[in-house]
Write an enzyme that holds these catalytic residues in place. Structure first.
Site, PDB file in Angstrom:
ATOM      1  N   ALA A  50      44.780  38.368  33.039  1.00  0.00           N
ATOM      2  CA  ALA A  50      44.310  37.522  33.305  1.00  0.00           C
ATOM      3  C   ALA A  50      44.743  35.956  32.908  1.00  0.00           C
ATOM      4  O   ALA A  50      43.507  36.015  32.336  1.00  0.00           O
ATOM      5  CB  ALA A  50      43.466  37.467  35.255  1.00  0.00           C
ATOM      6  N   ALA A  74      32.902  44.246  36.482  1.00  0.00           N
ATOM      7  CA  ALA A  74      32.335  42.863  36.760  1.00  0.00           C
ATOM      8  C   ALA A  74      32.883  42.175  35.319  1.00  0.00           C
ATOM      9  O   ALA A  74      31.965  41.132  35.035  1.00  0.00           O
ATOM     10  CB  ALA A  74      31.147  42.355  37.294  1.00  0.00           C
ATOM     11  N   LEU A  77      36.739  37.429  34.894  1.00  0.00           N
ATOM     12  CA  LEU A  77      38.332  37.015  34.125  1.00  0.00           C
ATOM     13  C   LEU A  77      38.063  35.746  32.983  1.00  0.00           C
ATOM     14  O   LEU A  77      38.744  35.572  32.716  1.00  0.00           O
ATOM     15  CB  LEU A  77      39.018  36.168  35.654  1.00  0.00           C
ATOM     16  CG  LEU A  77      39.417  36.421  36.497  1.00  0.00           C
ATOM     17  CD1 LEU A  77      39.892  35.483  38.481  1.00  0.00           C
ATOM     18  CD2 LEU A  77      40.125  37.646  36.870  1.00  0.00           C
ATOM     19  N   ASN A 133      47.134  36.969  41.080  1.00  0.00           N
ATOM     20  CA  ASN A 133      46.520  37.901  41.291  1.00  0.00           C
ATOM     21  C   ASN A 133      45.304  37.790  41.867  1.00  0.00           C
ATOM     22  O   ASN A 133      44.758  36.666  41.972  1.00  0.00           O
ATOM     23  CB  ASN A 133      45.423  37.937  39.840  1.00  0.00           C
ATOM     24  CG  ASN A 133      44.153  39.044  39.748  1.00  0.00           C
ATOM     25  OD1 ASN A 133      44.180  39.142  41.418  1.00  0.00           O
ATOM     26  ND2 ASN A 133      43.768  39.064  39.037  1.00  0.00           N
ATOM     27  N   CYS A 136      41.657  39.773  42.625  1.00  0.00           N
ATOM     28  CA  CYS A 136      40.172  39.812  41.976  1.00  0.00           C
ATOM     29  C   CYS A 136      38.661  39.901  42.665  1.00  0.00           C
ATOM     30  O   CYS A 136      38.576  38.399  43.024  1.00  0.00           O
ATOM     31  CB  CYS A 136      39.928  38.849  40.989  1.00  0.00           C
ATOM     32  SG  CYS A 136      38.755  38.969  39.059  1.00  0.00           S
ATOM     33  N   THR A 199      40.738  46.655  42.564  1.00  0.00           N
ATOM     34  CA  THR A 199      39.052  47.337  42.600  1.00  0.00           C
ATOM     35  C   THR A 199      39.198  47.074  43.646  1.00  0.00           C
ATOM     36  O   THR A 199      39.380  46.076  44.867  1.00  0.00           O
ATOM     37  CB  THR A 199      38.517  46.987  41.596  1.00  0.00           C
ATOM     38  OG1 THR A 199      38.559  46.131  41.182  1.00  0.00           O
ATOM     39  CG2 THR A 199      39.452  47.551  40.362  1.00  0.00           C
ATOM     40  N   GLY A 249      46.326  52.468  40.839  1.00  0.00           N
ATOM     41  CA  GLY A 249      44.585  53.348  41.110  1.00  0.00           C
ATOM     42  C   GLY A 249      44.864  54.786  40.566  1.00  0.00           C
ATOM     43  O   GLY A 249      44.820  55.775  41.557  1.00  0.00           O
ATOM     44  N   THR A 272      42.226  52.322  34.326  1.00  0.00           N
ATOM     45  CA  THR A 272      40.803  53.214  33.563  1.00  0.00           C
ATOM     46  C   THR A 272      41.093  54.583  32.118  1.00  0.00           C
ATOM     47  O   THR A 272      39.938  54.884  32.001  1.00  0.00           O
ATOM     48  CB  THR A 272      39.983  53.923  35.178  1.00  0.00           C
ATOM     49  OG1 THR A 272      39.770  52.581  35.776  1.00  0.00           O
ATOM     50  CG2 THR A 272      38.327  54.528  34.515  1.00  0.00           C
TER      51      THR A 272
END
Lengths: 315, 258
Positions: A50, A74, A77, A133, A136, A199, A249, A272
C-alpha cells in the site's frame, strides 16, 4: 490448447499469462529476497504494498502473531509515501521486469488523500491497475472505515475513478455484516473490479503478560483458516455484482485456486502462503495445469464463463 | 545463495531443561553463512503458518551440517523437539547480515555478551574470532546453573565469565553486574545477543568507550526475507524503520534504538 493459454485470463487493465499474483503487503515492492528464489517474470502480476500520500512509520512491534492455521498482522501500512515509491521503488521493479503487470494498492486517511495518491500513481505509466484499499484493519484513521459504510465506499470509488488513468479494483473488507451491499455500492461508484477478502480483525493475548501480543492490540487474520470465509463471500458477491474478482484469503495450492474460481473468481492473490513456502506463487502456477486436467478444466477463461455464466439459472 | 532445502535431523539432544540442540545435514549455502546469520525452519505440520527464526550455533561445511539451539516455548517448538532423528525439515537460509568480522585484526581484544537464547549465535562467533587470533572474552548469564549451556565451546575459544541470577554457578547476578565487577579493559569490539534489557545494558556500559558495538536483535518475524515489514526496528539516524531480517539481525549498537 497450449498449457500457456490454459492459464491466461483477461481482466480490466490486466492481460495475464496466468492468474497468480502476490497479495499486497506480502511482497513489498518486489525489493526483497523472494526475488533471489525465483524469477518474478513467472508471476501473472504483482500487487505492491500500500502507498499513502505521506510516509507512514507503521505500528509498534510486535506486528506478527501466529494462530492456528493463520497469522495475525498489524503492520499498519508502513510505506515511504507515494512520491518515494514512484521515484525509487517502481522504476527499479519496472526496469527489472518490464513486462510484469503491476497493481498498485493505495490507501489514505481522507478521500482527498486517496484521490491524490490515485492521481499520481495511475499517471506514472508503471502500473496497470489500482487496488483501492478500503479495508486495512490496522490503521486508526481511514482504511477500513471507508470499506464498512456503503455510501462512503461508493463516494470514494467514484472520486478515485474520476482521476485514475488505469482500472480500479476495490479491495473489500470481510469485517462487515453484508459484503454484498458494499460490493454493489462500489460497483455503482464505477469500480472496474473487486479484490477480496482483506484480513479479518482479530486478537491474541499473551498468557504470561496477560496483555495482547500485538503492539497494535488487534490485527488482521489471514491464512488457510479464513479461506472458507473468502470462498463464501466471493460466491455471494459474484452472484450479485457483475465485476471480475481477484480472490485472496488463505490460498496455498492449485486446488485452492480452482476452488476460488468455482466460487466466482477471475484471478487470485497469494499472501500468507509465502511465509511457509517462499516459492508458493511459481509452485502454484506449475501445479495448475495438471490439477485442471484432473478436474477436466480446459482453460481458466472457460471456467470463468462456465461459473459466472451459470448464475442466471442458479438456485 | 538463499535456498530452501530439506535437511535431515542427524542429532537432537537436550542441553539443559527445555533447551535443545539439533543438527541438520544436507544442502545449504555454507559459504554464505556467517556468525550471526539465521535460518527459517519450517515446522513439520502444515497448520503452522510461520517458520521459526533460529540462529546458527555451529557450521560444519565439510560434514554438511548446521547446528541450531532452541528453547521450547510453545506448541511449535514443542513439536520440533518431538521430531525424530532421521526426519526432514525444510530450511530457508542463510538469512540476515551476521556479525561484521571481516575487518577484525588478530591483535584485537573483543568481548561477547549474551544471555539465554541469545547465546547460540555467539558460539559460532567466538570460534570465528578465535580462528582470527583475537583475544576473546565471553560474558554470559543464565537464570540458574541447570540452564547453562555452551560453557565448553566458549572456554575452548577464550576466557569465559559466567553469571547466574541465583548464584548457583559463577557470579551471582546478571551479566551487567558481572561486567561491572571486572577491571576496566579496552575492548575494540563488543558483540551482544540476548533480550533487549541485556542489549540496552551493553549500549549504556560501552557508550563512553571507543569500542565498536554490535547487537543482534530478536524479533517476531513472518517472512524472514524483507517482504512483510513485520520485524522492524528504528535507528537513531532515520525515521524509516529497518528490517531485522534483512538489514539485521545485527545492528550498530550506537545507532539502533531499542
Amino acid at each position: 490448447m497450449t498449457a500457456a493459454s490454459r492459464l491466461a485470463v483477461e481482466l480490466p487493465g490486466l492481460n495475464l499469462k496466468n492468474p497468480v499474483m502476490p497479495a499486497s503487503g506480502c511482497f513489498g515492492f518486489g525489493d526483497n529476497r523472494y526475488a533471489e528464489m525465483f524469477d518474478l517474470n513467472e508471476l501473472g502480476a504483482i500487487i505492491i504494498k500500500a502507498a499513502t500520500l505521506k510516509p507512514r512509520a507503521g505500528n509498534p512491534v510486535p506486528r506478527i502473531a501466529e494462530t492456528t492455521s493463520g497469522v495475525l498482522n498489524a503492520v499498519g501500512l508502513q510505506n515511504p509515501g507515494v512520491d518515494v515509491i514512484l521515484r525509487e521503488k517502481l522504476p527499479v521493479l519496472h526496469q527489472k521486469y518490464p513486462t510484469l503487470p503491476v497493481v498498485a494498492n493505495i490507501a489514505g486517511a481522507t478521500q482527498a488523500e486517496y484521490v491524490e495518491v490515485a492521481k499520481r500513481m495511475s499517471a506514472s505509466g508503471m502500473v496497470s491497475a489500482l487496488e483501492l484499499n478500503i479495508s486495512c484493519p490496522n490503521v486508526h484513521e481511514g482504511g477500513m472505515l471507508f470499506g464498512t459504510d456503503p455510501q462512503i465506499a461508493q463516494q470514494l470509488t467514484k472520486a478515485v475513478k474520476e482521476v485514475s488513468q488505469v482500472p480500479v479494483y476495490v479491495k473489500l473488507s470481510p469485517n462487515v455484516t453484508d459484503i454484498v451491499a458494499i460490493a454493489q455500492a462500489v460497483a455503482a461508484g464505477g469500480a472496474d473490479g473487486l479484490s477480496m477478502i482483506n484480513t479479518l480483525l482479530g486478537m491474541r493475548i499473551d498468557l504470561n503478560s496477560r496483555k495482547p501480543i500485538l503492539g497494535n492490540k488487534t490485527g488482521g487474520l489471514s491464512g488457510p483458516g479464513i479461506k472458507p470465509i473468502a470462498v463464501r463471500m466471493i460466491y455471494q458477491v459474484s452472484r450479485a455484482v457483475d465485476l471480475p474478482i481477484i480472490a485472496m484469503g488463505g490460498i496455498e495450492s492449485a486446488a485452492d485456486v480452482l476452488e476460488m474460481y468455482m466460487a466466482g473468481a477471475s484471478a487470485v492473490a497469494i499472501g500468507t502462503a509465502h511465509f511457509n513456502n517462499p516459492t508458493a506463487c511459481p509452485d502454484i502456477i506449475k501445479a495448475l495445469p495438471s490439477k485442471m486436467e484432473d478436474l477436466k478444466i480446459n482453460s481458466l477463461s472457460e471456467l470463468i464463463a462456465e461459473v459466472r455464466g451459470g448464475y442466471p439459472n442458479d438456485d | 545463495m538463499l535456498t530452501k532445502s530439506d535437511m535431515r535431523i542427524i542429532a537432537q539432544e537436550e542441553l539443559a531443561p527445555s533447551i535443545y540442540r539439533i543438527v541438520l545435514y544436507g544442502k545449504f549455502d555454507y559459504a554464505q553463512a556467517r556468525p550471526g546469520c539465521f535460518v527459517m525452519l519450517k515446522l513439520p505440520d502444515g497448520t503452522y503458518q510461520l517458520r521459526r527464526p533460529l540462529a546458527i550455533a555451529a557450521l560444519a561445511p565439510l560434514q554438511e551440517t548446521i547446528t541450531l539451539i532452541y528453547r521450547v516455548v510453545g506448541d511449535g517448538t514443542h513439536l520440533l523437539q518431538q521430531t525424530a532423528v532421521g526426519a526432514q525439515l525444510n530450511i530457508l537460509g542463510p538469512l540476515g547480515n551476521g556479525f561484521p568480522i571481516e575487518n577484525v585484526e588478530s591483535t584485537e581484544n573483543v568481548l561477547l555478551v549474551g544471555g539465554g537464547t541469545g547465546v547460540p549465535p555467539l558460539m559460532l562467533l567466538a570460534q570465528a574470532l578465535k580462528d582470527k587470533g583475537c583475544k576473546v572474552t565471553t560474558a554470559i548469564g543464565f537464570r540458574t546453573a541447570a540452564l547453562i549451556f555452551g560453557e565448553k565451546e566458549f572456554e575452548d575459544n577464550g576466557q569465559l565469565l559466567l553469571a547466574t541470577d541465583d548464584g548457583s554457578k559463577g557470579f551471582q547476578g546478571n551479566v551487567g553486574q558481572l561486567l561491572a565487577t571486572q577491571p576496566e579493559q579496552t575492548y575494540t569490539k563488543v558483540y551482544a545477543c540476548g533480550p533487549n534489557g541485556l542489549l540496552q545494558m551493553v549500549q549504556t556500559r560501552f557508550a563512553g568507550t571507543t569500542a565498536e558495538i554490535y547487537l543482534s536483535l530478536e524479533s517476531r518475524m513472518a517472512c524472514g526475507v524483507g517482504a512483510c515489514e513485520g520485524c522492524v526496528v528504528s535507528t537513531k539516524d532515520g525515521t524509516y524503520n529497518k528490517r531485522v531480517c534483512v538489514e539485521g539481525p545485527v545492528f550498530n549498537g550506537r545507532e539502533v534504538r531499542l
